[in-house]
Design a protein around this motif. Structure first.
Motif, PDB file in Angstrom:
ATOM      1  N   ALA A 234      29.192  28.815 -58.733  1.00 45.38           N
ATOM      2  CA  ALA A 234      27.957  28.336 -58.094  1.00 45.38           C
ATOM      3  C   ALA A 234      26.836  29.368 -58.235  1.00 45.38           C
ATOM      4  O   ALA A 234      25.669  28.999 -58.438  1.00 45.38           O
ATOM      5  N   GLY A 235      27.203  30.649 -58.184  1.00 43.80           N
ATOM      6  CA  GLY A 235      26.201  31.716 -58.246  1.00 43.80           C
ATOM      7  C   GLY A 235      25.467  31.740 -59.581  1.00 43.80           C
ATOM      8  O   GLY A 235      24.330  32.217 -59.655  1.00 43.80           O
ATOM      9  N   ALA A 236      26.105  31.195 -60.645  1.00 38.45           N
ATOM     10  CA  ALA A 236      25.488  31.226 -61.979  1.00 38.45           C
ATOM     11  C   ALA A 236      24.802  29.901 -62.315  1.00 38.45           C
ATOM     12  O   ALA A 236      24.332  29.714 -63.439  1.00 38.45           O
ATOM     13  N   ALA A 237      24.753  28.974 -61.375  1.00 41.65           N
ATOM     14  CA  ALA A 237      24.131  27.666 -61.656  1.00 41.65           C
ATOM     15  C   ALA A 237      22.666  27.844 -62.047  1.00 41.65           C
ATOM     16  O   ALA A 237      21.985  28.715 -61.517  1.00 41.65           O
ATOM     17  N   VAL A 238      22.199  27.004 -62.995  1.00 47.00           N
ATOM     18  CA  VAL A 238      20.796  27.043 -63.432  1.00 47.00           C
ATOM     19  C   VAL A 238      19.880  26.841 -62.208  1.00 47.00           C
ATOM     20  O   VAL A 238      18.858  27.483 -62.057  1.00 47.00           O
ATOM     21  N   ARG A 239      20.256  25.913 -61.329  1.00 45.56           N
ATOM     22  CA  ARG A 239      19.556  25.700 -60.050  1.00 45.56           C
ATOM     23  C   ARG A 239      20.556  25.111 -59.084  1.00 45.56           C
ATOM     24  O   ARG A 239      21.452  24.360 -59.491  1.00 45.56           O
ATOM     25  N   LEU A 240      20.429  25.463 -57.831  1.00 47.59           N
ATOM     26  CA  LEU A 240      21.352  24.942 -56.822  1.00 47.59           C
ATOM     27  C   LEU A 240      20.568  24.248 -55.725  1.00 47.59           C
ATOM     28  O   LEU A 240      19.601  24.792 -55.206  1.00 47.59           O
ATOM     29  N   ARG A 241      20.964  23.013 -55.412  1.00 46.70           N
ATOM     30  CA  ARG A 241      20.406  22.342 -54.228  1.00 46.70           C
ATOM     31  C   ARG A 241      21.580  21.919 -53.368  1.00 46.70           C
ATOM     32  O   ARG A 241      22.525  21.285 -53.843  1.00 46.70           O
TER      33      ARG A 241
ATOM     34  N   ALA B 223      22.250  14.855 -45.630  1.00 48.57           N
ATOM     35  CA  ALA B 223      22.486  14.769 -47.074  1.00 48.57           C
ATOM     36  C   ALA B 223      21.795  13.547 -47.671  1.00 48.57           C
ATOM     37  O   ALA B 223      21.196  13.610 -48.744  1.00 48.57           O
ATOM     38  N   ALA B 224      21.865  12.410 -46.970  1.00 53.70           N
ATOM     39  CA  ALA B 224      21.200  11.187 -47.469  1.00 53.70           C
ATOM     40  C   ALA B 224      19.701  11.415 -47.587  1.00 53.70           C
ATOM     41  O   ALA B 224      19.069  11.034 -48.574  1.00 53.70           O
ATOM     42  N   ALA B 225      19.116  12.064 -46.582  1.00 55.09           N
ATOM     43  CA  ALA B 225      17.668  12.307 -46.591  1.00 55.09           C
ATOM     44  C   ALA B 225      17.263  13.187 -47.766  1.00 55.09           C
ATOM     45  O   ALA B 225      16.169  13.065 -48.290  1.00 55.09           O
ATOM     46  N   ASN B 226      18.145  14.087 -48.184  1.00 58.24           N
ATOM     47  CA  ASN B 226      17.801  15.034 -49.252  1.00 58.24           C
ATOM     48  C   ASN B 226      18.193  14.559 -50.642  1.00 58.24           C
ATOM     49  O   ASN B 226      17.836  15.194 -51.640  1.00 58.24           O
ATOM     50  N   LEU B 227      18.967  13.458 -50.736  1.00 56.86           N
ATOM     51  CA  LEU B 227      19.599  13.087 -52.002  1.00 56.86           C
ATOM     52  C   LEU B 227      18.617  12.903 -53.162  1.00 56.86           C
ATOM     53  O   LEU B 227      18.723  13.575 -54.196  1.00 56.86           O
ATOM     54  N   PHE B 228      17.651  11.983 -53.029  1.00 59.41           N
ATOM     55  CA  PHE B 228      16.796  11.685 -54.180  1.00 59.41           C
ATOM     56  C   PHE B 228      15.870  12.844 -54.511  1.00 59.41           C
ATOM     57  O   PHE B 228      15.601  13.122 -55.678  1.00 59.41           O
ATOM     58  N   GLY B 229      15.388  13.546 -53.488  1.00 62.15           N
ATOM     59  CA  GLY B 229      14.529  14.710 -53.735  1.00 62.15           C
ATOM     60  C   GLY B 229      15.277  15.777 -54.519  1.00 62.15           C
ATOM     61  O   GLY B 229      14.753  16.372 -55.476  1.00 62.15           O
ATOM     62  N   ALA B 230      16.541  16.007 -54.141  1.00 67.82           N
ATOM     63  CA  ALA B 230      17.353  17.016 -54.831  1.00 67.82           C
ATOM     64  C   ALA B 230      17.629  16.592 -56.268  1.00 67.82           C
ATOM     65  O   ALA B 230      17.540  17.396 -57.203  1.00 67.82           O
ATOM     66  N   LEU B 231      17.942  15.297 -56.471  1.00 65.18           N
ATOM     67  CA  LEU B 231      18.198  14.816 -57.838  1.00 65.18           C
ATOM     68  C   LEU B 231      16.945  14.930 -58.700  1.00 65.18           C
ATOM     69  O   LEU B 231      17.013  15.351 -59.853  1.00 65.18           O
ATOM     70  N   HIS B 232      15.791  14.569 -58.125  1.00 71.48           N
ATOM     71  CA  HIS B 232      14.519  14.714 -58.864  1.00 71.48           C
ATOM     72  C   HIS B 232      14.348  16.167 -59.303  1.00 71.48           C
ATOM     73  O   HIS B 232      13.987  16.449 -60.447  1.00 71.48           O
ATOM     74  N   GLU B 233      14.590  17.105 -58.394  1.00 71.59           N
ATOM     75  CA  GLU B 233      14.365  18.521 -58.707  1.00 71.59           C
ATOM     76  C   GLU B 233      15.355  19.010 -59.771  1.00 71.59           C
ATOM     77  O   GLU B 233      14.969  19.657 -60.749  1.00 71.59           O
ATOM     78  N   LEU B 234      16.643  18.682 -59.607  1.00 75.77           N
ATOM     79  CA  LEU B 234      17.642  19.182 -60.567  1.00 75.77           C
ATOM     80  C   LEU B 234      17.473  18.520 -61.935  1.00 75.77           C
ATOM     81  O   LEU B 234      17.815  19.101 -62.965  1.00 75.77           O
ATOM     82  N   ASP B 235      16.923  17.296 -61.938  1.00 78.88           N
ATOM     83  CA  ASP B 235      16.732  16.582 -63.201  1.00 78.88           C
ATOM     84  C   ASP B 235      15.675  17.255 -64.077  1.00 78.88           C
ATOM     85  O   ASP B 235      15.648  17.051 -65.282  1.00 78.88           O
ATOM     86  N   THR B 236      14.800  18.026 -63.467  1.00 79.66           N
ATOM     87  CA  THR B 236      13.686  18.612 -64.232  1.00 79.66           C
ATOM     88  C   THR B 236      13.791  20.135 -64.302  1.00 79.66           C
ATOM     89  O   THR B 236      12.810  20.810 -64.600  1.00 79.66           O
ATOM     90  N   CYS B 237      14.986  20.702 -64.046  1.00 78.04           N
ATOM     91  CA  CYS B 237      15.091  22.167 -64.001  1.00 78.04           C
ATOM     92  C   CYS B 237      15.592  22.742 -65.317  1.00 78.04           C
ATOM     93  O   CYS B 237      15.780  23.946 -65.442  1.00 78.04           O
ATOM     94  N   GLY B 238      15.834  21.878 -66.305  1.00 79.07           N
ATOM     95  CA  GLY B 238      16.258  22.373 -67.616  1.00 79.07           C
ATOM     96  C   GLY B 238      17.768  22.499 -67.781  1.00 79.07           C
ATOM     97  O   GLY B 238      18.233  22.951 -68.826  1.00 79.07           O
ATOM     98  N   ALA B 239      18.544  22.072 -66.793  1.00 79.96           N
ATOM     99  CA  ALA B 239      20.008  22.150 -66.913  1.00 79.96           C
ATOM    100  C   ALA B 239      20.507  21.084 -67.890  1.00 79.96           C
ATOM    101  O   ALA B 239      19.884  20.029 -68.046  1.00 79.96           O
ATOM    102  N   GLU B 240      21.656  21.364 -68.536  1.00 84.79           N
ATOM    103  CA  GLU B 240      22.231  20.375 -69.458  1.00 84.79           C
ATOM    104  C   GLU B 240      22.946  19.274 -68.693  1.00 84.79           C
ATOM    105  O   GLU B 240      23.028  18.127 -69.130  1.00 84.79           O
ATOM    106  N   THR B 241      23.552  19.644 -67.578  1.00 88.20           N
ATOM    107  CA  THR B 241      24.329  18.717 -66.771  1.00 88.20           C
ATOM    108  C   THR B 241      24.100  19.080 -65.306  1.00 88.20           C
ATOM    109  O   THR B 241      23.807  20.236 -64.999  1.00 88.20           O
ATOM    110  N   ILE B 242      24.226  18.080 -64.442  1.00 87.19           N
ATOM    111  CA  ILE B 242      24.213  18.364 -63.004  1.00 87.19           C
ATOM    112  C   ILE B 242      25.634  18.175 -62.487  1.00 87.19           C
ATOM    113  O   ILE B 242      26.180  17.066 -62.535  1.00 87.19           O
TER     114      ILE B 242
END
Ligand code: TXA
Ligand code: MG
Length: 347
Positions: free
Chosen positions: A278-285, A296-315
């Motif tokens: 986890a410490g080496a993740a490109v981004r952690l939410r 968790a439900a309240a944060n779900l789509f916002g977190a997915l939006h953010e991780l989708d645009t952080c340059g990671a190959e996979t979430i």
């Protein structure tokens, strides 16, 4: 033409939600509501904050305005829209409520529950909004959206304010980035309190059916109904677009039930115990470090939006418990992880 009617420049106006910290004063609120009413009455689209997710609203009785919703979203015509009322009394003009429907409406409205009911033949809701079906999806939203419907005095058809097949927006900024060129006005009520779409229950026959798990836990509905909801079974005909497996898709592939994080991966975490790497993740939410499914439900789509645009190959997505709102969270994650266009093989 006033600025806010320019199709490529939506006006964004603050509006207060009783259940959120106020982004707007009383005067700003009144101005936002009257501007929105004028646009809606003229057949324009307005993006509105609800307690679940932001909606793309139009006057449900105006066929051209409703057609504009489908065009803006790039949505297949066969998908019916949810119509939003300000009260059970208004909803009753459009749907036929039996005793079960009345009980659920009285227990949970305003709130994150949509009822699919036989359509009242006298309802002026345009057939395009109900996709020509004999049923109608109705709900009473909480907060600013309800105030707006009350001020307008008529039901608003409003699907989630995202492009078809994309993640639902939980902030005004999400709406602007997906539909900024399509909508005259975005009402900014701050981040959505619940963060996943409403739970949809069909009461159009003898057995109450759960068409989509959502922001109201199925167990709470069953407690009021006094019976189990029938989960829509594998192979049933597609009745809700949320039932297409690839709905809610980010561009970055998702890897579910991850127990470690690989190179180049972002991590969508839940709870205090983070997986190896986890410490080496490109981004952690973390959806909820405390392991709270509502948070968790309240944060779900916002977190997915953010991780989708952080340059990671996979979430990489940690396992999330399936009870309570966990049912809706896991449903959205499974769909987000499915290959585009694939057909649902079960609820
Ligand atoms: O929380 C929500 O429900 C949000 C906010 C904006 O209210 N709206 C939302 O709408 O999620 P949408 O259009 O993205 O999803 C509506 C779902 C679709 O899956 C649609 O097929 C289903 O409701 N639905 C609406 N009317 C229906 C009907 N008569 N029969 C079966 N499904 C229906
Ligand atoms: Mg949607």
């Amino acid at each position: 033409m006033p600025d806010y009617l320019m199709p490529d420049r939506p006006r964004i106006m603050p509006i207060s939600n009783p259940d959120r910290p106020l982004p707007a004063t009383g005067a700003a609120n009144a101005e936002a509501i009257s501007t929105a009413c004028a646009l809606l009455a003229a057949g324009e689209l307005v993006a509105i904050p609800t307690e679940t997710v932001y909606g793309l609203a139009a006057d449900a009785a105006n066929g051209e305005a409703v057609a504009r919703i489908f065009k803006a979203k790039g949505r297949p015509r066969f998908n019916p829209l949810i119509c939003h009322a300000d009260s059970l009394a208004m909803a009753k003009r459009h749907g036929i409520f039996d005793a079960r429907a009345r009980r659920l409406a009285e227990a949970f409205w305003p709130g994150p529950l949509t009822l699919v009911l036989p359509k009242n033949p006298d309802s002026p809701i345009h057939a395009l909004a109900s996709a020509g079906l004999g049923t109608i999806g109705l709900r009473v939203p909480a907060g600013a959206a309800r105030d707006l419907v009350a001020a307008l005095g008529r039901v608003l058809a409003a699907p989630s304010a995202n492009l078809s097949g994309r993640m639902s927006p939980t902030t005004a900024g999400h709406v602007a980035s997906q539909l900024g060129g399509e909508v005259a006005l975005i009402l900014d009520g701050g981040p959505a309190r619940i963060g996943v779409e409403s739970t949809i229950v069909a009461l159009d026959g003898p057995v109450a059916r759960l068409l989509r798990p959502g922001g109201l836990a199925a167990a709470d509905i069953e407690a009021v109904l006094g019976e189990k909801l029938q989960r829509v079974a594998a192979g049933d005909k597609v009745e809700a677009p949320g039932m297409l497996a690839s709905h809610y898709a980010p561009d970055t592939p998702l890897r579910l039930e991850a127990t470690k994080v690989g190179p180049g991966e972002a991590l969508l975490a839940f709870g205090a115990d983070l997986p190896e790497g986890a410490g080496a993740a490109v981004r952690l939410r973390n959806l909820s470090p405390a392991g709270d499914l509502t948070e968790a439900a309240a944060n779900l789509f916002g977190a997915l939006h953010e991780l989708d645009t952080c340059g990671a190959e996979t979430i990489a997505v940690m396992a999330i418990p399936g009870h309570g709102l966990g049912e809706a969270i896991n449903d959205r994650l499974r769909r987000a992880a499915a290959p585009p266009g694939s057909v649902n093989k079960g609820p």
